[in-house]
Design a protein around this motif. Structure first.
Motif, PDB file in Angstrom:
ATOM      1  N   TRP A 146       3.653   0.546   2.819  1.00 39.00           N
ATOM      2  CA  TRP A 146       3.468  -0.534   3.792  1.00 39.00           C
ATOM      3  C   TRP A 146       3.412  -1.837   3.013  1.00 39.00           C
ATOM      4  CZ3 TRP A 146      -1.458  -0.992   7.394  1.00 39.00           C
ATOM      5  CH2 TRP A 146      -1.281  -2.061   8.284  1.00 39.00           C
ATOM      6  N   VAL A 147       4.471  -2.639   3.159  1.00 35.77           N
ATOM      7  CA  VAL A 147       4.560  -3.949   2.512  1.00 35.77           C
ATOM      8  C   VAL A 147       4.249  -5.005   3.569  1.00 35.77           C
ATOM      9  CG1 VAL A 147       6.031  -5.554   1.249  1.00 35.77           C
ATOM     10  CG2 VAL A 147       6.305  -3.083   0.906  1.00 35.77           C
ATOM     11  N   ARG A 148       3.318  -5.910   3.254  1.00 35.11           N
ATOM     12  CA  ARG A 148       2.874  -6.936   4.198  1.00 35.11           C
ATOM     13  C   ARG A 148       3.054  -8.324   3.582  1.00 35.11           C
ATOM     14  NH1 ARG A 148      -2.410  -7.012   4.606  1.00 35.11           N
ATOM     15  NH2 ARG A 148      -2.554  -7.768   6.770  1.00 35.11           N
ATOM     16  N   LYS A 149       3.446  -9.260   4.434  1.00 30.28           N
ATOM     17  CA  LYS A 149       3.610 -10.648   3.989  1.00 30.28           C
ATOM     18  C   LYS A 149       3.269 -11.567   5.151  1.00 30.28           C
ATOM     19  CE  LYS A 149       6.944 -13.875   1.938  1.00 30.28           C
ATOM     20  NZ  LYS A 149       6.689 -14.968   2.901  1.00 30.28           N
ATOM     21  N   ALA A 150       2.618 -12.693   4.863  1.00 28.69           N
ATOM     22  CA  ALA A 150       2.401 -13.721   5.877  1.00 28.69           C
ATOM     23  C   ALA A 150       3.744 -14.396   6.156  1.00 28.69           C
ATOM     24  CB  ALA A 150       1.374 -14.741   5.398  1.00 28.69           C
ATOM     25  N   TYR A 151       4.249 -14.217   7.371  1.00 28.80           N
ATOM     26  CA  TYR A 151       5.569 -14.742   7.690  1.00 28.80           C
ATOM     27  C   TYR A 151       5.554 -16.273   7.674  1.00 28.80           C
ATOM     28  CZ  TYR A 151       9.989 -15.545  10.064  1.00 28.80           C
ATOM     29  OH  TYR A 151      11.266 -15.971  10.375  1.00 28.80           O
ATOM     30  N   GLU A 152       6.554 -16.853   7.025  1.00 31.73           N
ATOM     31  CA  GLU A 152       6.684 -18.300   6.928  1.00 31.73           C
ATOM     32  C   GLU A 152       7.654 -18.789   8.013  1.00 31.73           C
ATOM     33  OE1 GLU A 152       7.033 -19.995   2.920  1.00 31.73           O
ATOM     34  OE2 GLU A 152       6.791 -17.950   2.151  1.00 31.73           O
ATOM     35  N   ARG A 153       7.084 -19.313   9.085  1.00 33.42           N
ATOM     36  CA  ARG A 153       7.896 -19.782  10.202  1.00 33.42           C
ATOM     37  C   ARG A 153       8.596 -21.093   9.841  1.00 33.42           C
ATOM     38  NH1 ARG A 153       6.455 -16.977  14.955  1.00 33.42           N
ATOM     39  NH2 ARG A 153       4.561 -15.710  14.688  1.00 33.42           N
ATOM     40  N   TYR A 179       0.841  -1.195   0.000  1.00 35.86           N
ATOM     41  CA  TYR A 179       0.000   0.000   0.000  1.00 35.86           C
ATOM     42  C   TYR A 179       0.879   1.250   0.000  1.00 35.86           C
ATOM     43  CZ  TYR A 179      -2.890  -3.451   2.615  1.00 35.86           C
ATOM     44  OH  TYR A 179      -3.536  -4.569   3.057  1.00 35.86           O
ATOM     45  N   ILE A 180       0.332   2.336  -0.526  1.00 41.15           N
ATOM     46  CA  ILE A 180       0.844   3.674  -0.228  1.00 41.15           C
ATOM     47  C   ILE A 180      -0.160   4.306   0.721  1.00 41.15           C
ATOM     48  CG2 ILE A 180       1.547   5.934  -1.081  1.00 41.15           C
ATOM     49  CD1 ILE A 180       2.134   4.664  -3.764  1.00 41.15           C
ATOM     50  N   MET A 181       0.275   4.564   1.942  1.00 42.17           N
ATOM     51  CA  MET A 181      -0.574   5.134   2.976  1.00 42.17           C
ATOM     52  C   MET A 181      -0.447   6.661   2.981  1.00 42.17           C
ATOM     53  SD  MET A 181      -1.736   2.317   4.409  1.00 42.17           S
ATOM     54  CE  MET A 181      -2.380   2.859   6.005  1.00 42.17           C
ATOM     55  N   GLU A 182      -1.569   7.345   3.188  1.00 47.25           N
ATOM     56  CA  GLU A 182      -1.578   8.801   3.330  1.00 47.25           C
ATOM     57  C   GLU A 182      -2.329   9.125   4.625  1.00 47.25           C
ATOM     58  OE1 GLU A 182      -2.402  11.917   0.028  1.00 47.25           O
ATOM     59  OE2 GLU A 182      -4.301  11.698   1.139  1.00 47.25           O
ATOM     60  N   VAL A 183      -1.608   9.650   5.600  1.00 48.22           N
ATOM     61  CA  VAL A 183      -2.174   9.910   6.916  1.00 48.22           C
ATOM     62  C   VAL A 183      -2.153  11.415   7.185  1.00 48.22           C
ATOM     63  CG1 VAL A 183      -2.034   9.405   9.384  1.00 48.22           C
ATOM     64  CG2 VAL A 183      -1.358   7.658   7.703  1.00 48.22           C
ATOM     65  N   ALA A 184      -3.316  11.981   7.448  1.00 45.68           N
ATOM     66  CA  ALA A 184      -3.445  13.407   7.698  1.00 45.68           C
ATOM     67  C   ALA A 184      -2.912  13.759   9.085  1.00 45.68           C
ATOM     68  CB  ALA A 184      -4.910  13.822   7.575  1.00 45.68           C
ATOM     69  N   PRO A 185      -2.628  15.038   9.333  1.00 47.41           N
ATOM     70  CA  PRO A 185      -2.202  15.449  10.678  1.00 47.41           C
ATOM     71  C   PRO A 185      -3.204  14.981  11.735  1.00 47.41           C
ATOM     72  CG  PRO A 185      -1.870  17.238   9.128  1.00 47.41           C
ATOM     73  CD  PRO A 185      -2.602  16.161   8.376  1.00 47.41           C
ATOM     74  N   GLY A 186      -2.686  14.382  12.791  1.00 46.89           N
ATOM     75  CA  GLY A 186      -3.528  13.849  13.845  1.00 46.89           C
ATOM     76  C   GLY A 186      -4.025  12.445  13.585  1.00 46.89           C
ATOM     77  N   GLY A 187      -3.862  11.949  12.367  1.00 43.15           N
ATOM     78  CA  GLY A 187      -4.348  10.628  12.017  1.00 43.15           C
ATOM     79  C   GLY A 187      -3.372   9.532  12.401  1.00 43.15           C
ATOM     80  N   GLY A 188      -3.799   8.300  12.202  1.00 43.23           N
ATOM     81  CA  GLY A 188      -2.963   7.150  12.503  1.00 43.23           C
ATOM     82  C   GLY A 188      -3.800   6.003  13.004  1.00 43.23           C
ATOM     83  N   SER A 189      -3.165   5.096  13.731  1.00 38.72           N
ATOM     84  CA  SER A 189      -3.882   3.912  14.198  1.00 38.72           C
ATOM     85  C   SER A 189      -3.239   3.355  15.452  1.00 38.72           C
ATOM     86  CB  SER A 189      -3.895   2.823  13.118  1.00 38.72           C
ATOM     87  OG  SER A 189      -4.567   1.665  13.575  1.00 38.72           O
ATOM     88  N   GLU A 190      -4.105   2.930  16.383  1.00 35.26           N
ATOM     89  CA  GLU A 190      -3.665   2.184  17.559  1.00 35.26           C
ATOM     90  C   GLU A 190      -3.714   0.683  17.315  1.00 35.26           C
ATOM     91  OE1 GLU A 190      -2.483   3.832  20.372  1.00 35.26           O
ATOM     92  OE2 GLU A 190      -2.639   5.461  18.892  1.00 35.26           O
ATOM     93  N   ARG A 191      -4.402   0.274  16.243  1.00 32.00           N
ATOM     94  CA  ARG A 191      -4.501  -1.151  15.862  1.00 32.00           C
ATOM     95  C   ARG A 191      -4.247  -1.274  14.369  1.00 32.00           C
ATOM     96  NH1 ARG A 191     -10.079  -3.652  17.538  1.00 32.00           N
ATOM     97  NH2 ARG A 191      -9.017  -5.488  16.698  1.00 32.00           N
TER      98      ARG A 191
END
Length: 277
Positions: free
Chosen positions: A140-147, A71-83
């Motif tokens: 944000w690059v995401r991958k299912a980690y291969e244990r 993804y390319i994330m765009e977060v405005a001032p004050g924005g974000g995430s706790e989860r």
């Protein structure tokens, strides 16, 4: 070392007078998503993210990316995430291309500006907040980690590209170099997200044909890419997906360096059953 600049989309819409045709290509072997398609109409939202929109560049899909999402994330001032991450088995890489943000990782705060890079192992406790006065944009690059039994999960880290010396490719006189954020010999990692730099006129002098899947986001410059016998022009802001074994080579067009953020899956046995392990 010179501070770098990075292309980031800002959305919006072209005028009604603009031609419809562009450089977008989607095939079984590769895709090119040019920067001109990153308008407001193609943005998405995510649960538990405030003041945030994103462009999805790649996702696991039949006939498309198999091992990762980006993804390319765009977060405005004050924005974000706790989860931010809802999948406990997902690892991630964050790479900031514009603005600044605070990443809290296992309770420790990290200020991240352009060039900032974070590796986040699966199951991590982390949060993101834009405490600045202007938007922050990051990959944000995401991958299912291969244990793998007997291998520990790699630890989290936060660095900046500007503090890492690129590794020159052999026999290229420095015209082709890779900024590596993890040791290639560290097999705990099952993905690499690096930055590749070509000086004007530099080339990949043969069609690479290999098992790794690729996602390439052009950070700077322009080039001509040879993909599965097709020549395509790419420039800063474009994204390419390359299927495993897709032939690939490029010629950097100048006048400045050609640079891209590169994802690839590494260090694991190929699965022997489709859809299984």
């Amino acid at each position: 070392m010179n501070r770098r600049t990075y292309y980031a989309p800002h959305g919006g819409h072209p005028p009604q007078t603009q031609l419809l045709s562009d450089r977008a290509v989607f095939t079984e072997a590769y895709a090119v998503i040019p920067k001109g398609v990153f308008g407001d109409i193609v943005t998405s939202n995510l649960p538990f993210w405030e003041g945030t929109r994103l462009w999805v560049l790649a996702r696991p899909l039949s006939g498309f990316a198999e091992t990762f999402s980006q993804y390319i994330m765009e977060v405005a001032p004050g924005g974000g995430s706790e989860r931010p991450e809802l999948d406990p088995e997902a690892e991630g890489v964050l790479f900031v291309v514009e603005g600044e943000m605070t990443l809290t990782l296992a309770g420790e705060r990290h200020h991240m500006a352009a060039g900032g890079y974070a590796f986040i192992p699966p199951g991590s406790d982390w949060q993101v907040r834009n405490e600045a006065d202007s938007p922050v944009r990051f990959h944000w690059v995401r991958k299912a980690y291969e244990r793998v039994e007997g291998l520990a999960v790699p630890e989290a880290f936060v660095v900046n590209e500007n503090d890492i010396a690129p590794n020159e490719m052999p026999d290229t006189e420095g015209r082709w170099a890779t900024t590596r954020f993890v040791d290639p010999a560290d097999v705990r990692h099952d993905m690499h997200v690096n930055i590749v730099t070509f000086q004007p006129g530099a080339v990949i002098p043969f069609d690479e044909t290999h098992v790794m899947e690729h996602g390439l986001y052009v950070l700077e410059g322009k080039a001509v890419y040879h993909l599965n016998q097709d020549w395509v022009e790419v420039e800063a802001g474009d994204f390419m997906w390359l299927r495993a074994f897709c032939p690939q080579a490029c010629y950097a067009g100048g006048p400045g360096p050609f640079r891209y953020l590169l994802y690839k899956d590494v260090n694991r046995h190929p699965k022997l059953r489709l859809g299984g392990r």
